[in-house]
Design a protein around this motif. Structure first.
Motif, mmCIF file in Angstrom:
data_model
loop_
_atom_site.group_PDB
_atom_site.id
_atom_site.type_symbol
_atom_site.label_atom_id
_atom_site.label_comp_id
_atom_site.label_asym_id
_atom_site.label_seq_id
_atom_site.Cartn_x
_atom_site.Cartn_y
_atom_site.Cartn_z
ATOM 1 N N ASP A 71 71.172 77.605 25.155
ATOM 2 C CA ASP A 71 70.377 76.480 25.658
ATOM 3 C C ASP A 71 70.604 76.383 27.160
ATOM 4 O O ASP A 71 71.244 75.450 27.653
ATOM 5 N N PRO A 72 70.088 77.351 27.935
ATOM 6 C CA PRO A 72 70.468 77.477 29.342
ATOM 7 C C PRO A 72 70.116 76.284 30.218
ATOM 8 O O PRO A 72 70.771 76.055 31.241
ATOM 9 N N ASN A 73 69.113 75.523 29.839
ATOM 10 C CA ASN A 73 68.709 74.370 30.649
ATOM 11 C C ASN A 73 68.999 73.050 29.966
ATOM 12 O O ASN A 73 68.483 72.010 30.362
ATOM 13 N N GLY A 74 69.820 73.091 28.922
ATOM 14 C CA GLY A 74 70.094 71.873 28.159
ATOM 15 C C GLY A 74 71.167 70.989 28.741
ATOM 16 O O GLY A 74 71.359 69.858 28.284
ATOM 17 N N GLN A 75 71.918 71.481 29.730
ATOM 18 C CA GLN A 75 72.969 70.708 30.387
ATOM 19 C C GLN A 75 73.978 70.139 29.387
ATOM 20 O O GLN A 75 74.419 68.999 29.502
ATOM 21 N N GLY A 76 74.308 70.968 28.402
ATOM 22 C CA GLY A 76 75.346 70.568 27.456
ATOM 23 C C GLY A 76 74.911 69.579 26.404
ATOM 24 O O GLY A 76 75.763 68.981 25.724
ATOM 25 N N ARG A 77 73.611 69.390 26.211
ATOM 26 C CA ARG A 77 73.131 68.412 25.237
ATOM 27 C C ARG A 77 73.562 68.798 23.823
ATOM 28 O O ARG A 77 73.771 69.978 23.511
ATOM 29 N N PRO A 78 73.686 67.829 22.916
ATOM 30 C CA PRO A 78 74.081 68.140 21.537
ATOM 31 C C PRO A 78 72.982 68.883 20.788
ATOM 32 O O PRO A 78 71.792 68.691 21.036
ATOM 33 N N ILE A 79 73.405 69.723 19.878
ATOM 34 C CA ILE A 79 72.502 70.473 19.009
ATOM 35 C C ILE A 79 72.799 70.067 17.574
ATOM 36 O O ILE A 79 73.937 70.201 17.106
ATOM 37 N N GLN A 80 71.798 69.541 16.871
ATOM 38 C CA GLN A 80 71.952 69.171 15.470
ATOM 39 C C GLN A 80 71.547 70.365 14.604
ATOM 40 O O GLN A 80 70.534 71.007 14.868
ATOM 41 N N TYR A 81 72.329 70.636 13.569
ATOM 42 C CA TYR A 81 72.021 71.807 12.745
ATOM 43 C C TYR A 81 72.208 71.499 11.269
ATOM 44 O O TYR A 81 73.007 70.640 10.877
ATOM 45 N N THR A 82 71.449 72.226 10.446
ATOM 46 C CA THR A 82 71.618 72.235 8.998
ATOM 47 C C THR A 82 71.507 73.681 8.535
ATOM 48 O O THR A 82 70.596 74.399 8.965
ATOM 49 N N LEU A 83 72.424 74.096 7.675
ATOM 50 C CA LEU A 83 72.388 75.451 7.122
ATOM 51 C C LEU A 83 72.112 75.357 5.636
ATOM 52 O O LEU A 83 72.827 74.668 4.899
ATOM 53 N N TRP A 84 71.061 76.074 5.183
ATOM 54 C CA TRP A 84 70.661 76.069 3.791
ATOM 55 C C TRP A 84 70.819 77.453 3.188
ATOM 56 O O TRP A 84 70.654 78.463 3.873
ATOM 57 N N ALA A 85 71.109 77.506 1.896
ATOM 58 C CA ALA A 85 70.937 78.717 1.092
ATOM 59 C C ALA A 85 69.695 78.497 0.242
ATOM 60 O O ALA A 85 69.533 77.434 -0.368
ATOM 61 N N CYS A 86 68.805 79.497 0.201
ATOM 62 C CA CYS A 86 67.518 79.345 -0.469
ATOM 63 C C CYS A 86 67.301 80.462 -1.475
ATOM 64 O O CYS A 86 68.080 81.413 -1.548
ATOM 65 N N ALA A 87 66.211 80.361 -2.218
ATOM 66 C CA ALA A 87 65.915 81.359 -3.245
ATOM 67 C C ALA A 87 64.821 82.333 -2.844
ATOM 68 O O ALA A 87 64.785 83.457 -3.334
ATOM 69 N N ASP A 88 63.923 81.926 -1.956
ATOM 70 C CA ASP A 88 62.731 82.726 -1.648
ATOM 71 C C ASP A 88 62.771 83.189 -0.200
ATOM 72 O O ASP A 88 62.732 82.375 0.729
ATOM 73 N N ALA A 89 62.816 84.499 0.017
ATOM 74 C CA ALA A 89 62.882 85.042 1.378
ATOM 75 C C ALA A 89 61.623 84.735 2.185
ATOM 76 O O ALA A 89 61.665 84.740 3.422
ATOM 77 N N ASP A 90 60.499 84.477 1.513
ATOM 78 C CA ASP A 90 59.264 84.143 2.221
ATOM 79 C C ASP A 90 59.235 82.696 2.690
ATOM 80 O O ASP A 90 58.378 82.320 3.507
ATOM 81 N N ASP A 91 60.149 81.878 2.179
ATOM 82 C CA ASP A 91 60.228 80.465 2.561
ATOM 83 C C ASP A 91 61.141 80.362 3.786
ATOM 84 O O ASP A 91 62.312 80.026 3.680
ATOM 85 N N THR A 92 60.595 80.669 4.965
ATOM 86 C CA THR A 92 61.420 80.795 6.169
ATOM 87 C C THR A 92 61.976 79.469 6.680
ATOM 88 O O THR A 92 62.876 79.458 7.513
ATOM 89 N N THR A 93 61.459 78.346 6.188
ATOM 90 C CA THR A 93 62.007 77.045 6.566
ATOM 91 C C THR A 93 62.781 76.385 5.428
ATOM 92 O O THR A 93 63.193 75.239 5.548
ATOM 93 N N CYS A 94 62.932 77.084 4.316
ATOM 94 C CA CYS A 94 63.702 76.585 3.180
ATOM 95 C C CYS A 94 63.152 75.240 2.695
ATOM 96 O O CYS A 94 63.885 74.281 2.483
ATOM 97 N N SER A 95 61.841 75.180 2.512
ATOM 98 C CA SER A 95 61.184 73.917 2.195
ATOM 99 C C SER A 95 61.185 73.584 0.704
ATOM 100 O O SER A 95 60.901 72.442 0.328
ATOM 101 N N ASP A 96 61.486 74.557 -0.155
ATOM 102 C CA ASP A 96 61.481 74.336 -1.607
ATOM 103 C C ASP A 96 62.759 73.602 -2.000
ATOM 104 O O ASP A 96 63.812 74.206 -2.211
ATOM 105 N N THR A 97 62.678 72.287 -2.119
ATOM 106 C CA THR A 97 63.878 71.478 -2.336
ATOM 107 C C THR A 97 64.551 71.760 -3.669
ATOM 108 O O THR A 97 65.749 71.544 -3.821
ATOM 109 N N ALA A 98 63.783 72.236 -4.661
ATOM 110 C CA ALA A 98 64.364 72.512 -5.976
ATOM 111 C C ALA A 98 65.185 73.792 -5.983
ATOM 112 O O ALA A 98 65.987 74.002 -6.893
ATOM 113 N N ASN A 99 64.987 74.637 -4.987
ATOM 114 C CA ASN A 99 65.659 75.937 -4.965
ATOM 115 C C ASN A 99 66.357 76.178 -3.635
ATOM 116 O O ASN A 99 66.239 77.247 -3.035
#
Length: 309
Positions: A71-99
């Motif tokens: 984040d070269p121009n972020g001046q140290g701002r916080p970054i919020q993150y979530t890491l998911w494990a998913c079932a479908d490789a085509d679901d690039t945003t991990c939107s299938d809440t059941a899986n």
């Protein structure tokens, strides 16, 4: 379970999506990005291809997930993150809440995020082991390994990125198979001189300036996978590493080095960096070299220099 273990090969997928100008160049890092994802180990590897407690426990082992967030121009701002494990490789945003299963979330700053996770010890919303659901949604039914998508969603201010890595689970189907290890660059050179992580060399002018990786030929592993037609047939292969080059200023030619062409010729890890035609003012420039082994392994190094017109 036994059918689930019948798999061969390794596949790594890494994708990052963000709102960028169509004229934007991938090697010029001027906004918030995820440049690399890695797991240590690159895969979880059962010692045998049978349904035993030992095999199951090995797939539940802890791994370290790493993300290179810049984040070269972020001046140290916080970054919020979530890491998911998913079932479908085509679901690039991990939107299938059941899986999907949340593995981690929190706040950090730019740099390398490191998380201890247990992706093989996860269950879908209905109680089904997530690994089973991954195989069900795989059109290749485990060919190339059972590949669980790990999706990182990161937000910095009004910028956000989704980045995906496929975590591979498999077992030794033929004699000689063994777990992969991440590739590690032995060092970089700038204009023929060793370029250390602690040094900040000074360069001047329009360039171009030559950047190289130290010789990696002895580090590229030989490995074995089962044959396509006969699982008991051993196929011998050798890695051919690829390096993607990034910087906060200027551009590379080529942007990616290494690999092997259709004629079997390995590419050199040599690139040229030069500032833009409108040279501008002197500045410190940050560089990254992200290396992939083509089997799921990945790592990176960073360097700095001071450039002046």
């Amino acid at each position: 379970m036994k059918a689930f273990m019948k798999c061969w090969g390794l596949v790594l997928a890494l994708g990052a999506v963000a709102c960028v100008d169509p004229k934007d160049k991938p090697d010029l890092v001027h906004d918030f990005r995820v440049l690399g994802l890695s797991t240590e180990r690159p895969e979880l590897y059962a010692p045998i291809c049978e349904l035993t407690d030992e095999a199951i426990d090995s797939l539940r082992s802890e791994v370290t997930f790493r993300a290179l967030m810049v984040d070269p121009n972020g001046q140290g701002r916080p970054i919020q993150y979530t890491l998911w494990a998913c079932a479908d490789a085509d679901d690039t945003t991990c939107s299938d809440t059941a899986n999907r299963v949340k593995l981690a979330e929190g706040s950090t700053n730019e740099g390398e995020l490191s998380l201890a996770i247990h992706p093989g010890d996860t269950t879908a919303e209905d109680g089904t082991p997530l690994l089973v659901r991954v195989k069900e949604k795989d059109p290749y039914q485990g060919l190339g390994g059972v590949r669980m998508p790990l999706v990182l969603h990161a937000k910095a201010g009004n910028e956000e990125v989704y980045a995906q890595k496929l975590m591979v689970f498999w077992c030794p189907l033929v004699e000689g198979m063994k777990p992969n290890v991440n590739p590690t660059l032995p060092g970089l050179r700038l204009e023929g001189e060793s370029w250390s992580a602690s040094g900040v060399p000074e360069i001047r002018g329009k360039g171009p300036f030559v950047l190289q990786a130290e010789d990696v030929s002895a580090l590229q592993e030989e490995y074995i996978v089962p044959g396509l037609r006969e699982y008991q047939q051993a196929v011998h292969l050798k890695e051919s590493w690829i390096i993607a080059w990034y910087a906060t200023f200027g551009e590379f030619s080529p942007q990616v080095t290494g690999g092997t062409d259709f004629g079997g010729q390995a590419g050199r890890h040599r690139t040229e960096w030069e500032p833009p035609e409108e040279l501008g003012e002197a500045r410190d420039v940050v560089f990254w070299a992200v290396v992939r082994d083509g089997r799921g392994g990945q790592s990176w190094v960073s360097r700095r220099l001071h450039w002046s017109p």
